[in-house]
Enzyme design. Structure first.
Site, PDB file in Angstrom:
ATOM      1  N   ASP A  40      -7.314  -0.057   3.680  1.00 37.70           N
ATOM      2  CA  ASP A  40      -6.347   0.251   2.626  1.00 37.70           C
ATOM      3  C   ASP A  40      -5.148   0.939   3.248  1.00 37.70           C
ATOM      4  OD1 ASP A  40      -8.166  -0.693   0.768  1.00 37.70           O
ATOM      5  OD2 ASP A  40      -8.874   1.289   0.178  1.00 37.70           O
ATOM      6  N   LYS A  62      -1.395  -5.911   2.256  1.00 33.51           N
ATOM      7  CA  LYS A  62      -0.323  -6.787   2.736  1.00 33.51           C
ATOM      8  C   LYS A  62      -0.769  -8.238   2.773  1.00 33.51           C
ATOM      9  CE  LYS A  62       1.810  -3.068   5.234  1.00 33.51           C
ATOM     10  NZ  LYS A  62       2.088  -2.447   6.503  1.00 33.51           N
TER      11      LYS A  62
END
Length: 134
Positions: A40, A62
């Site tokens: 994370d 992402k």
């Protein structure tokens, strides 16, 4: 050894307080042996420095998936990397496991027949978990 015969394992863990010195010895050992790390954004750079430079390290936020599809993408990556025979770490930034998301990940791994283990992040929590297992 053929790739199809290789057996990987996934380690689910939280980053704890984010301070490397407070990680359990098991958490440090797992991070130092990692080949693939999915983390994370909240995981501190100091924790990520424990991961070998040769490891594939990816921030899961992402990945570009919509919020609902992100967890499915993470599950898919964990399963795929384990099936490829890798030592995989799913590193959550929300402190300790378990959480609802880690439970979903554990369930997906179990359904896919992937070996996994939940690792306590903080040394204090690891000692407490060990005390409860007697």
């Amino acid at each position: 050894m053929q790739t199809s015969m290789m057996k990987g394992k996934v380690y689910l863990m939280g980053a704890g307080s984010g301070v490397p010195d407070l990680l359990s010895s098991a958490a440090v050992r797992v991070l130092r042996a990692a080949e693939v790390v999915l983390h994370d954004d909240q995981v501190s750079p100091e924790i990520l420095e424990l991961v070998p430079a040769s490891a594939q390290v990816r921030s899961v936020h992402k990945l570009g998936a919509q919020a609902g599809g992100l967890q499915e993408k993470i599950n898919s990556l964990l399963i795929s990397a384990a099936h490829d025979g890798h030592h995989v770490v799913r590193l959550r930034g929300n402190g300790q496991l378990p959480s609802a998301r880690s439970d979903e990940e554990a369930q997906a791994l179990a359904q896919a027949g992937v070996d996994f283990e939940v690792i306590p992040a903080d040394a204090v929590m690891g000692a407490a978990a060990g005390a409860n297992s007697r």
